[in-house]
Design a protein around this motif. Structure first.
Motif, PDB file in Angstrom:
ATOM      1  N   MET A 190     110.416 -15.247  37.263  1.00 42.72           N
ATOM      2  CA  MET A 190     109.576 -15.968  38.254  1.00 42.72           C
ATOM      3  C   MET A 190     109.426 -17.112  36.767  1.00 42.72           C
ATOM      4  SD  MET A 190     106.057 -14.865  40.398  1.00 42.72           S
ATOM      5  CE  MET A 190     105.948 -15.776  41.902  1.00 42.72           C
ATOM      6  N   ILE A 191     109.878 -19.224  37.154  1.00 40.42           N
ATOM      7  CA  ILE A 191     110.002 -19.720  36.585  1.00 40.42           C
ATOM      8  C   ILE A 191     108.698 -19.960  36.565  1.00 40.42           C
ATOM      9  CG2 ILE A 191     110.905 -22.071  36.192  1.00 40.42           C
ATOM     10  CD1 ILE A 191     113.590 -21.248  37.795  1.00 40.42           C
ATOM     11  N   HIS A 192     107.966 -20.972  35.497  1.00 41.23           N
ATOM     12  CA  HIS A 192     106.760 -22.093  35.153  1.00 41.23           C
ATOM     13  C   HIS A 192     107.515 -23.247  35.307  1.00 41.23           C
ATOM     14  CE1 HIS A 192     103.258 -22.843  32.454  1.00 41.23           C
ATOM     15  NE2 HIS A 192     102.548 -22.111  33.872  1.00 41.23           N
ATOM     16  N   LEU A 193     106.594 -23.342  36.381  1.00 41.92           N
ATOM     17  CA  LEU A 193     106.946 -24.974  36.260  1.00 41.92           C
ATOM     18  C   LEU A 193     105.918 -25.883  36.180  1.00 41.92           C
ATOM     19  CD1 LEU A 193     108.086 -25.179  40.490  1.00 41.92           C
ATOM     20  CD2 LEU A 193     109.266 -24.979  38.181  1.00 41.92           C
ATOM     21  N   THR A 194     104.584 -25.551  36.446  1.00 44.80           N
ATOM     22  CA  THR A 194     103.575 -26.537  35.863  1.00 44.80           C
ATOM     23  C   THR A 194     102.251 -25.910  35.671  1.00 44.80           C
ATOM     24  OG1 THR A 194     102.803 -26.767  38.505  1.00 44.80           O
ATOM     25  CG2 THR A 194     104.697 -28.416  37.556  1.00 44.80           C
ATOM     26  N   ILE A 252     100.344 -30.331  32.920  1.00 48.63           N
ATOM     27  CA  ILE A 252     101.793 -30.519  32.679  1.00 48.63           C
ATOM     28  C   ILE A 252     102.516 -29.948  33.167  1.00 48.63           C
ATOM     29  CG2 ILE A 252     101.067 -28.085  31.446  1.00 48.63           C
ATOM     30  CD1 ILE A 252     102.470 -29.135  28.789  1.00 48.63           C
ATOM     31  N   GLU A 253     104.196 -30.563  33.423  1.00 44.00           N
ATOM     32  CA  GLU A 253     105.213 -30.365  34.028  1.00 44.00           C
ATOM     33  C   GLU A 253     106.274 -29.955  32.870  1.00 44.00           C
ATOM     34  OE1 GLU A 253     108.049 -32.143  37.496  1.00 44.00           O
ATOM     35  OE2 GLU A 253     106.163 -33.426  36.836  1.00 44.00           O
ATOM     36  N   PHE A 254     107.102 -28.943  33.237  1.00 48.59           N
ATOM     37  CA  PHE A 254     107.947 -28.373  32.548  1.00 48.59           C
ATOM     38  C   PHE A 254     109.176 -29.007  33.070  1.00 48.59           C
ATOM     39  CE2 PHE A 254     104.767 -25.416  31.554  1.00 48.59           C
ATOM     40  CZ  PHE A 254     104.177 -25.474  30.609  1.00 48.59           C
ATOM     41  N   THR A 311     104.879 -36.953  26.257  1.00 43.28           N
ATOM     42  CA  THR A 311     106.247 -36.746  26.174  1.00 43.28           C
ATOM     43  C   THR A 311     107.166 -36.047  25.554  1.00 43.28           C
ATOM     44  OG1 THR A 311     105.646 -38.731  27.715  1.00 43.28           O
ATOM     45  CG2 THR A 311     108.343 -37.880  27.244  1.00 43.28           C
ATOM     46  N   ALA A 312     107.500 -34.812  25.354  1.00 36.41           N
ATOM     47  CA  ALA A 312     108.385 -34.210  24.981  1.00 36.41           C
ATOM     48  C   ALA A 312     109.952 -33.425  25.745  1.00 36.41           C
ATOM     49  CB  ALA A 312     107.603 -32.848  24.665  1.00 36.41           C
ATOM     50  N   GLU A 324     106.110 -33.080  30.278  1.00 38.73           N
ATOM     51  CA  GLU A 324     105.409 -34.321  30.260  1.00 38.73           C
ATOM     52  C   GLU A 324     103.461 -34.013  30.934  1.00 38.73           C
ATOM     53  OE1 GLU A 324     107.031 -36.964  33.238  1.00 38.73           O
ATOM     54  OE2 GLU A 324     108.591 -37.126  32.573  1.00 38.73           O
ATOM     55  N   LEU A 325     103.091 -33.991  29.615  1.00 34.35           N
ATOM     56  CA  LEU A 325     101.522 -33.743  30.107  1.00 34.35           C
ATOM     57  C   LEU A 325     100.547 -35.053  30.165  1.00 34.35           C
ATOM     58  CD1 LEU A 325      99.984 -31.207  28.262  1.00 34.35           C
ATOM     59  CD2 LEU A 325      98.988 -32.978  28.176  1.00 34.35           C
ATOM     60  N   GLU A 326     100.141 -35.298  30.581  1.00 33.41           N
ATOM     61  CA  GLU A 326      98.489 -36.243  30.418  1.00 33.41           C
ATOM     62  C   GLU A 326      97.361 -35.551  31.214  1.00 33.41           C
ATOM     63  OE1 GLU A 326      99.320 -38.238  34.543  1.00 33.41           O
ATOM     64  OE2 GLU A 326     101.384 -38.471  34.103  1.00 33.41           O
ATOM     65  N   LEU A 327      96.091 -35.653  29.938  1.00 38.83           N
ATOM     66  CA  LEU A 327      94.674 -36.169  29.912  1.00 38.83           C
ATOM     67  C   LEU A 327      94.208 -36.793  30.159  1.00 38.83           C
ATOM     68  CD1 LEU A 327      93.302 -33.523  27.228  1.00 38.83           C
ATOM     69  CD2 LEU A 327      92.648 -35.460  27.474  1.00 38.83           C
ATOM     70  N   GLU A 328      93.173 -36.276  31.416  1.00 39.16           N
ATOM     71  CA  GLU A 328      92.042 -37.484  30.872  1.00 39.16           C
ATOM     72  C   GLU A 328      90.409 -37.143  31.330  1.00 39.16           C
ATOM     73  OE1 GLU A 328      91.006 -40.557  35.377  1.00 39.16           O
ATOM     74  OE2 GLU A 328      92.895 -39.037  35.717  1.00 39.16           O
ATOM     75  N   VAL A 329      89.823 -37.742  30.319  1.00 34.80           N
ATOM     76  CA  VAL A 329      88.248 -37.619  30.354  1.00 34.80           C
ATOM     77  C   VAL A 329      87.816 -37.757  31.387  1.00 34.80           C
ATOM     78  CG1 VAL A 329      86.159 -38.347  29.236  1.00 34.80           C
ATOM     79  CG2 VAL A 329      88.869 -37.963  27.273  1.00 34.80           C
TER      80      VAL A 329
END
Length: 285
Positions: A93-97, A240-242, A266-267, A278-283
């Motif tokens: 199985m592939i980890h997507l998000t 996060i979306e891989f 972004t990596a 791509e990862l987004e964090l919001e307080v």
């Protein structure tokens, strides 16, 4: 939906010992089990928590990193996936998000309840996806929701096949950090988190599962990206979306972009100029 109470959280090693029996699953129009597994009174292990923090560079601030909670609780979700009534094969199985909401952070020594279930089986251009959901609560108050989406390739569901997402050109931003990841990165993280999926351990074992070399764990990448930016004492959410796997050994370039209390990370692969995640964090106010 049925509820089953468990006495203790399993380890990843205990779960992986039962994954082989899932390899032959090739369900057409599978149905996810309507079952929630619940563990009352879970708690962080002080030694394992310290190892987690050292491995990803997380701060000692008296607050549990969200992905430490995930690592502690996720073997229970995986134990749901190796049950006879779960229709999809676990290995491959592939980890997507990941999507995580922390309504109120947990203190290091705080006890909490864990509930896990599988939901949202959906068609995908390459098979089918499903979500494994971990809910963390204390005295009936929901504190965290940790949702992981996985792709099971080749699984057939009735209905029109979705179109593949169009790939947009990637233009890397200015790098603000560089990670040098050794060939032993997957083995080192497996020793911390207990995730001994062979796709992460060596070139030989990864090739059996279709990869040219071992790849870094997605949770390790996310936890390391979050280590410096997870807020303290407030609610927050992140996702996060891989995009492409990080082959080991490898070099990862990252850009941390901050706007107020929020972040975008972004990596990417600096040689091939392909995004890794791509990862987004919001307080939350």
């Amino acid at each position: 939906m049925g509820i089953e109470i468990v006495d203790q959280l399993p380890t990843m090693g205990q779960v992986y010992a039962r994954t082989v029996k899932t390899l032959g699953r090739k369900a057409k129009n599978p149905v996810l089990p309507e079952l929630t597994l619940v563990k009352h009174g879970a708690q962080a292990d002080a030694q394992k928590l310290a190892e987690f923090r050292r491995a990803v560079g997380a701060r000692m601030n008296g607050q549990l990193p969200s992905l430490y909670v995930h690592s502690l609780a996720f073997p229970l979700a995986m134990s749901l996936m190796v049950r006879d009534d779960f229709p999809l094969p676990l290995l491959g199985m592939i980890h997507l998000t990941n999507e995580v909401t922390v309504r109120r952070p947990l203190a290091d020594a705080e006890a909490f309840d864990v509930a896990v279930n599988a939901e949202q089986l959906a068609k995908h251009a390459k098979g089918a996806t499903c979500d494994l959901v971990v809910r963390i609560s204390t005295e009936g108050e929901e504190r965290m929701v940790l949702r992981s989406t996985f792709l099971s390739k080749g699984v057939k569901l009735d209905g029109p096949k979705p179109e593949k997402d169009a790939r947009s050109d990637f233009h890397p931003p200015q790098a603000t950090a560089v990670w040098k990841l050794g060939a032993d990165t997957g083995r080192a993280w497996a020793a911390v988190a207990g995730d001994y999926n062979p796709i992460h351990l060596s070139k030989v074992s990864a090739k059996v599962l279709g990869m040219p070399r071992a790849i870094a764990h997605g949770i390790y990448l996310a936890a390391r990206a979050l280590a410096e930016i997870e807020p303290v004492g407030v609610g927050y959410e992140w996702e996060i979306e891989f995009k492409t796997p990080v082959l080991l050994p490898g070099t990862v370039h990252l850009a941390y972009e901050q706007e107020g209390r929020d972040y975008e990370v972004t990596a990417w692969n600096p040689r091939k100029l392909k995004p890794h995640f791509e990862l987004e964090l919001e307080v939350l106010d």
